[in-house]
Enzyme design. Structure first.
Site, PDB file in Angstrom:
ATOM      1  CE1 TYR A 148      39.000  31.551  40.531  1.00 21.81           C
ATOM      2  CE2 TYR A 148      39.195  31.444  43.132  1.00 21.81           C
ATOM      3  CZ  TYR A 148      38.791  32.121  42.123  1.00 21.81           C
ATOM      4  OH  TYR A 148      38.720  33.636  42.109  1.00 21.81           O
ATOM      5  CG  ASP A 207      33.465  31.368  25.062  1.00 17.95           C
ATOM      6  OD1 ASP A 207      34.441  31.436  25.520  1.00 17.95           O
ATOM      7  OD2 ASP A 207      32.722  30.369  25.055  1.00 17.95           O
ATOM      8  N   GLY A 236      33.336  39.057  31.463  1.00 17.54           N
ATOM      9  CA  GLY A 236      32.733  38.914  32.669  1.00 17.54           C
ATOM     10  C   GLY A 236      32.157  39.998  33.144  1.00 17.54           C
ATOM     11  N   GLY A 239      29.443  39.739  36.178  1.00 17.52           N
ATOM     12  CA  GLY A 239      29.635  38.940  37.273  1.00 17.52           C
ATOM     13  C   GLY A 239      29.630  39.772  38.624  1.00 17.52           C
TER      14      GLY A 239
HETATM   15  N1  SER Z   1      35.262  34.635  46.186  1.00 21.63           N
HETATM   16  C1  SER Z   1      36.203  33.547  45.631  1.00 21.63           C
HETATM   17  C2  SER Z   1      35.892  32.559  45.908  1.00 21.63           C
HETATM   18  O1  SER Z   1      35.328  31.802  46.810  1.00 21.63           O
HETATM   19  C3  SER Z   1      37.736  33.952  46.236  1.00 21.63           C
HETATM   20  O2  SER Z   1      38.776  34.343  45.149  1.00 21.63           O
HETATM   21  O3  SER Z   1      36.165  31.346  44.975  1.00 21.63           O
END
Ligand code: SER
Length: 314
Positions: free
Chosen positions: A139, A50, A8, A11
């Protein structure tokens, strides 16, 4: 000599972490793993792969004699809600692959957790290190499961994996990602391009935040700390500032009085924001490895505007 792999790498965190690691350990020793979004003109060692494919990761680790992995690849909160299956696959299987290889090749690992590990039943103010973890986003679910998986690989196999619960991170090098806290990055693009910004959260949605330089400094400090100092093998609470969209608009208006900030809350994003804490107690990180933030809201605002102006040639 350390040989470092960053997944990553391009990012929000990687865009600042890779240059910091290159500075510390030399460009020859830092390998940036990109999947799709590789910026033009990247100056460093690029490897392609990946994180869901353990054999490609294993080949990279063997070929470059990797000793340390910063495993940043993952979907964020809003992106995860758009695609829960991919979020689970990338966030969980990617982490498990890295931990398996860390055990086999004796690698030290950094993996980011998040304030998203918390949920509506968590105490909202000065959230303690050890508390209720009942997130409502996919998440957040992958962050709690990931924290426990890290701790499991440490206790079961002695894998030296370390983690931080990142708050909303604010930086200008990477384009803003698909997160809930990312309004705090988008707002600066709105300011410089149109002198206005319609926030996707309510004016009073207070969230824990941090300028990216603090996050990078803390991450490197955690990774440099002696293993015996690390008492938390799930993920450390990690804090700097907290503010509401309205407070950020007020801060920007001190420098750009004609800036117009409005609020058009998006129901999904607002619900996520309301499920997260407003402030975090990071006493344990301060005690164990000396964490101390440096950026307050006014300084962060100034630096963001200056950096983004330069990046956008304004
Ligand atoms: N910046 C992240 C989000 O908003 C928080 O871990 O998903």
């Amino acid at each position: 000599m350390k040989k470092i792999l960053v997944t990553g790498a391009f990012g929000l965190v990687g865009s600042d972490l890779v240059p910091a690691l290159q500075k510390k350990y030399g460009k020859a020793n830092v390998f940036a793993l990109g999947n799709k979004t590789i910026p033009k003109g990247f100056d460093g060692q690029l490897v392609k792969g990946d994180v869901r494919d353990i054999s490609s990761l294993s080949k990279i680790i063997k070929k470059h004699h990797i000793t340390e992995v910063y495993h940043l690849a993952g979907l964020l909160s809003v992106g995860g809600e758009k695609n829960p299956d991919i979020a689970w696959d990338v966030n969980m299987n990617g982490l498990r692959n890295v931990l398996e290889l860390a055990r086999d090749y004796k690698l030290r690992v950094f993996w980011p957790s998040s304030i998203a590990a918390f949920g509506p039943t968590t105490p909202k103010k000065m959230t303690p290190q050890h508390t209720v973890l009942e997130p409502t986003t996919i998440y957040g679910v992958t962050k709690v499961a990931g924290e426990l998986l890290c701790q499991y690989y440490f206790t079961r196999w002695g894998v030296d994996v370390r983690s931080l619960r990142y708050p909303g991170l604010i930086g200008y090098k990477a384009p803003p990602g698909d997160g809930t806290t990312e309004y705090s990055v988008h707002i600066f693009y709105g300011l410089l391009r149109e002198n206005k910004y319609a926030c996707f959260l309510k004016a009073d949605a207070r969230l824990p935040m941090m300028y990216i330089d603090d996050a990078i400094r803390g991450t490197l400090a955690l990774m440099a700390a002696p293993a015996k100092k690390i008492t938390v093998r799930t993920a450390y609470n990690f804090a700097a500032i907290n503010f509401t969209p309205k407070e950020l608009v007020t801060e920007i208006k001190k420098l750009y009085p004609t800036f117009v900030g409005t609020y058009e809350p998006n129901p999904v994003k607002q619900r996520i924001a309301e499920s997260w804490p407003q402030s975090i107690d990071d006493t344990v990180a301060r005690r164990d490895w000396g964490w101390k933030p440096a950026f307050e809201l006014p300084k962060m605002t100034e630096v963001m505007i200056k950096g983004l102006k330069k990046k956008l040639s304004i």
